[in-house]
Scaffold this motif. Structure first.
Motif, PDB file in Angstrom:
ATOM      1  N   VAL A 152       0.836  -1.207   0.000  1.00 15.21           N
ATOM      2  CA  VAL A 152       0.000   0.000   0.000  1.00 15.21           C
ATOM      3  C   VAL A 152       0.868   1.254   0.000  1.00 15.21           C
ATOM      4  N   THR A 153       1.819   1.318   0.933  1.00 10.92           N
ATOM      5  CA  THR A 153       2.611   2.541   1.055  1.00 10.92           C
ATOM      6  C   THR A 153       3.938   2.241   1.735  1.00 10.92           C
ATOM      7  N   PRO A 154       4.982   2.980   1.378  1.00 13.03           N
ATOM      8  CA  PRO A 154       6.213   2.909   2.178  1.00 13.03           C
ATOM      9  C   PRO A 154       5.934   3.455   3.574  1.00 13.03           C
ATOM     10  N   CYS A 155       6.730   3.019   4.527  1.00 13.73           N
ATOM     11  CA  CYS A 155       6.545   3.475   5.908  1.00 13.73           C
ATOM     12  C   CYS A 155       7.518   4.603   6.212  1.00 13.73           C
ATOM     13  N   GLY A 156       7.011   5.826   6.279  1.00  8.12           N
ATOM     14  CA  GLY A 156       7.827   6.943   6.735  1.00  8.12           C
ATOM     15  C   GLY A 156       8.156   6.750   8.208  1.00  8.12           C
ATOM     16  N   ARG A 157       9.404   7.035   8.564  1.00  8.17           N
ATOM     17  CA  ARG A 157       9.849   6.735   9.911  1.00  8.17           C
ATOM     18  C   ARG A 157       9.682   7.926  10.845  1.00  8.17           C
ATOM     19  N   CYS A 158       9.639   7.635  12.133  1.00  7.23           N
ATOM     20  CA  CYS A 158       9.485   8.658  13.160  1.00  7.23           C
ATOM     21  C   CYS A 158      10.788   8.765  13.950  1.00  7.23           C
ATOM     22  N   VAL A 159      10.701   9.257  15.170  1.00  9.09           N
ATOM     23  CA  VAL A 159      11.886   9.455  16.003  1.00  9.09           C
ATOM     24  C   VAL A 159      12.396   8.143  16.601  1.00  9.09           C
ATOM     25  N   VAL A 160      11.549   7.110  16.678  1.00  8.22           N
ATOM     26  CA  VAL A 160      11.904   5.891  17.412  1.00  8.22           C
ATOM     27  C   VAL A 160      13.142   5.183  16.873  1.00  8.22           C
ATOM     28  N   PRO A 161      13.318   4.995  15.548  1.00  3.10           N
ATOM     29  CA  PRO A 161      14.477   4.218  15.088  1.00  3.10           C
ATOM     30  C   PRO A 161      15.835   4.797  15.471  1.00  3.10           C
ATOM     31  N   GLN A 162      15.910   6.079  15.750  1.00  2.00           N
ATOM     32  CA  GLN A 162      17.215   6.655  16.103  1.00  2.00           C
ATOM     33  C   GLN A 162      17.635   6.319  17.528  1.00  2.00           C
ATOM     34  N   ARG A 163      16.688   5.796  18.357  1.00  2.00           N
ATOM     35  CA  ARG A 163      16.980   5.555  19.757  1.00  2.00           C
ATOM     36  C   ARG A 163      17.402   4.113  20.015  1.00  2.00           C
ATOM     37  N   ASP A 164      18.370   3.946  20.906  1.00  2.00           N
ATOM     38  CA  ASP A 164      18.726   2.614  21.377  1.00  2.00           C
ATOM     39  C   ASP A 164      17.491   2.014  22.054  1.00  2.00           C
ATOM     40  N   PRO A 165      17.060   0.807  21.651  1.00  2.00           N
ATOM     41  CA  PRO A 165      15.820   0.263  22.210  1.00  2.00           C
ATOM     42  C   PRO A 165      15.904  -0.077  23.687  1.00  2.00           C
ATOM     43  N   ASP A 166      17.115  -0.184  24.246  1.00  2.00           N
ATOM     44  CA  ASP A 166      17.266  -0.475  25.670  1.00  2.00           C
ATOM     45  C   ASP A 166      17.433   0.780  26.514  1.00  2.00           C
ATOM     46  N   THR A 167      18.176   1.740  26.006  1.00  2.00           N
ATOM     47  CA  THR A 167      18.500   2.921  26.811  1.00  2.00           C
ATOM     48  C   THR A 167      17.758   4.181  26.384  1.00  2.00           C
ATOM     49  N   GLY A 168      17.261   4.198  25.152  1.00  2.00           N
ATOM     50  CA  GLY A 168      16.643   5.406  24.620  1.00  2.00           C
ATOM     51  C   GLY A 168      17.637   6.429  24.117  1.00  2.00           C
ATOM     52  N   GLU A 169      18.940   6.107  24.208  1.00  2.00           N
ATOM     53  CA  GLU A 169      19.978   7.046  23.774  1.00  2.00           C
ATOM     54  C   GLU A 169      19.948   7.178  22.249  1.00  2.00           C
ATOM     55  N   PRO A 170      19.830   8.416  21.717  1.00  2.00           N
ATOM     56  CA  PRO A 170      19.758   8.582  20.263  1.00  2.00           C
ATOM     57  C   PRO A 170      21.137   8.520  19.600  1.00  2.00           C
ATOM     58  N   ILE A 171      21.156   8.081  18.352  1.00  2.00           N
ATOM     59  CA  ILE A 171      22.360   8.147  17.526  1.00  2.00           C
ATOM     60  C   ILE A 171      22.442   9.554  16.950  1.00  2.00           C
ATOM     61  N   GLU A 172      23.542  10.225  17.214  1.00  2.00           N
ATOM     62  CA  GLU A 172      23.699  11.593  16.721  1.00  2.00           C
ATOM     63  C   GLU A 172      23.729  11.602  15.193  1.00  2.00           C
ATOM     64  N   GLY A 173      22.938  12.498  14.603  1.00  2.00           N
ATOM     65  CA  GLY A 173      22.905  12.623  13.148  1.00  2.00           C
ATOM     66  C   GLY A 173      22.245  11.450  12.447  1.00  2.00           C
ATOM     67  N   PHE A 174      21.413  10.704  13.175  1.00  2.00           N
ATOM     68  CA  PHE A 174      20.818   9.485  12.615  1.00  2.00           C
ATOM     69  C   PHE A 174      20.025   9.756  11.343  1.00  2.00           C
ATOM     70  N   ARG A 175      19.106  10.702  11.405  1.00  2.00           N
ATOM     71  CA  ARG A 175      18.221  10.923  10.256  1.00  2.00           C
ATOM     72  C   ARG A 175      19.013  11.342   9.024  1.00  2.00           C
ATOM     73  N   GLU A 176      19.970  12.231   9.202  1.00  2.00           N
ATOM     74  CA  GLU A 176      20.748  12.709   8.053  1.00  2.00           C
ATOM     75  C   GLU A 176      21.550  11.567   7.418  1.00  2.00           C
ATOM     76  N   GLN A 177      22.180  10.741   8.261  1.00  2.00           N
ATOM     77  CA  GLN A 177      22.935   9.603   7.747  1.00  2.00           C
ATOM     78  C   GLN A 177      22.016   8.588   7.071  1.00  2.00           C
ATOM     79  N   PHE A 178      20.877   8.330   7.684  1.00  2.00           N
ATOM     80  CA  PHE A 178      19.917   7.387   7.116  1.00  2.00           C
ATOM     81  C   PHE A 178      19.477   7.852   5.724  1.00  2.00           C
ATOM     82  N   VAL A 179      19.096   9.116   5.605  1.00  2.00           N
ATOM     83  CA  VAL A 179      18.606   9.644   4.328  1.00  2.00           C
ATOM     84  C   VAL A 179      19.696   9.576   3.257  1.00  2.00           C
ATOM     85  N   ARG A 180      20.936   9.927   3.616  1.00  2.00           N
ATOM     86  CA  ARG A 180      22.029   9.852   2.635  1.00  2.00           C
ATOM     87  C   ARG A 180      22.224   8.429   2.136  1.00  2.00           C
ATOM     88  N   LYS A 181      22.279   7.489   3.054  1.00  2.00           N
ATOM     89  CA  LYS A 181      22.501   6.100   2.681  1.00  2.00           C
ATOM     90  C   LYS A 181      21.321   5.524   1.908  1.00  2.00           C
TER      91      LYS A 181
END
Length: 258
Positions: free
Chosen positions: A182-211
C-alpha cells in the motif's frame, strides 16, 4: 528460497514485541495480537515511543496464550499483569510509571495499529542487515527492535519490499496469504533511539537519508516514495485470505497483478 523468516507482534502498543511461530490474519486484515492493547491518556491520545522515550526504560514480555504481561522496570523488579482478568492493576501501575492518568484499552478485532485501514508491515532480513551496517552503534537485532516490522522475509535482496509499492507493482504471497503493498513506511523518532537505553544516535536521520538515497534500488518506483526517510512497507491482505494462518518458514512468492 524466499521465506517467512520472522513473525513479530507488539501486544501492547509502544512496548516490546514477541516472536511467534504462527499467527492468524484477523478479519480486519492485521496479525492477531499485534497492538491488541494500548495505553491512552485522559484526552484519548495514545502513549507510545513517538510521544515519550520513557518506554525504553521498560523490558516487557507477553504470553500470547494467557495474556500475561511481564514488565521489568528500572528498579529491577518484575511485575506480572493478567490483561484478561486484571487490567485495572496494570492501568494503575503504568499511570504511576508514566506520571499520567492512563487507561489500557483492548481491540482484539483489529488492534491499535497506526494505519487502521491497512495491514502488516513487511521488511526483508537483508534490508535490516544493510541498515545496521550504516551505523556503528547498530546490530541486526537492534535494527529489528528499532524498526518494529511484523513480517521479515529472508532469502531476498536488500530493499526487496520496495518493489511492491507504486504503479504496476506486483503482489506477493506467503503460503496461502496474498499481500499487496500500500505505502512505504515513513519513519518517526523511534528508530534513532537505542531500544534499551533510549539514547539517540547523533545525526541518525541525516545519515539514514544519505545512505537510503544512494542505495535506493533502480527497479523501485521512486514516485511512490515521498522522501528517503522511509523503510519497510505497509501492506493489505486481500479479503478472502483473512482468517488464514501465517507460519514461519512459509515460502514467499512474487505474483504479477493484472
Amino acid at each position: 528460497m524466499a521465506r517467512l523468516e520472522r513473525l513479530t507482534v507488539y501486544p501492547v502498543k509502544g512496548l516490546d514485541g514477541i516472536d511467534l511461530e504462527s499467527a492468524d490474519v484477523l478479519e480486519g486484515g492485521t496479525v492477531a495480537r499485534d497492538r491488541e492493547f494500548a495505553l491512552f491518556d485522559a484526552a484519548g491520545d495514545v502513549l507510545n515511543g513517538k510521544r515519550t522515550d520513557r518506554v525504553h526504560a521498560l523490558e516487557t514480555d507477553f504470553d500470547s496464550e494467557t495474556s500475561v504481561l511481564l514488565v521489568e522496570a528500572p528498579d529491577g523488579e518484575t511485575r506480572e499483569f493478567d490483561l484478561d482478568a486484571d487490567r485495572e492493576r496494570a492501568e494503575s501501575w503504568f499511570s504511576d510509571f508514566f506520571d499520567e492518568d492512563l487507561s489500557l484499552e483492548r481491540d482484539a478485532s483489529l488492534g491499535f495499529v497506526d494505519r487502521r485501514e491497512m495491514g502488516p508491515s513487511v521488511v526483508s532480513t537483508a534490508t535490516l542487515e544493510t541498515v545496521a551496517s550504516w551505523f556503528d552503534e547498530m546490530t541486526l537485532e537492534g535494527a529489528r527492535r528499532r524498526l518494529r516490522a511484523n513480517i521479515e522475509v529472508g532469502g531476498v535482496d536488500p530493499f526487496w519490499e520496495d518493489r511492491f509499492v507504486g504503479a504496476d507493482a506486483p503482489a506477493f504471497e506467503i503460503g496461502d496469504v496474498r499481500f499487496e503493498g500500500v505505502t512505504p513506511c515513513g519513519r518517526c523518532v523511534v528508530p534513532q533511539r537505542d531500544p534499551d537505553t533510549g539514547e539517540p544516535i547523533e545525526g541518525f536521520r541525516e545519515q539514514f537519508v544519505r545512505k537510503r538515497e544512494v542505495t535506493f534500488p533502480e527497479w523501485a518506483d521512486a514516485d511512490a516514495f515521498d522522501h528517503y526517510y522511509s523503510l519497510m512497507i505497509i501492506t493489505r491482505v486481500r479479503d478472502r485470505d483473512r482468517g488464514t494462518r501465517l507460519r514461519v518458514d512459509d515460502p514467499v512468492e512474487t505474483v504479477e497483478t493484472q
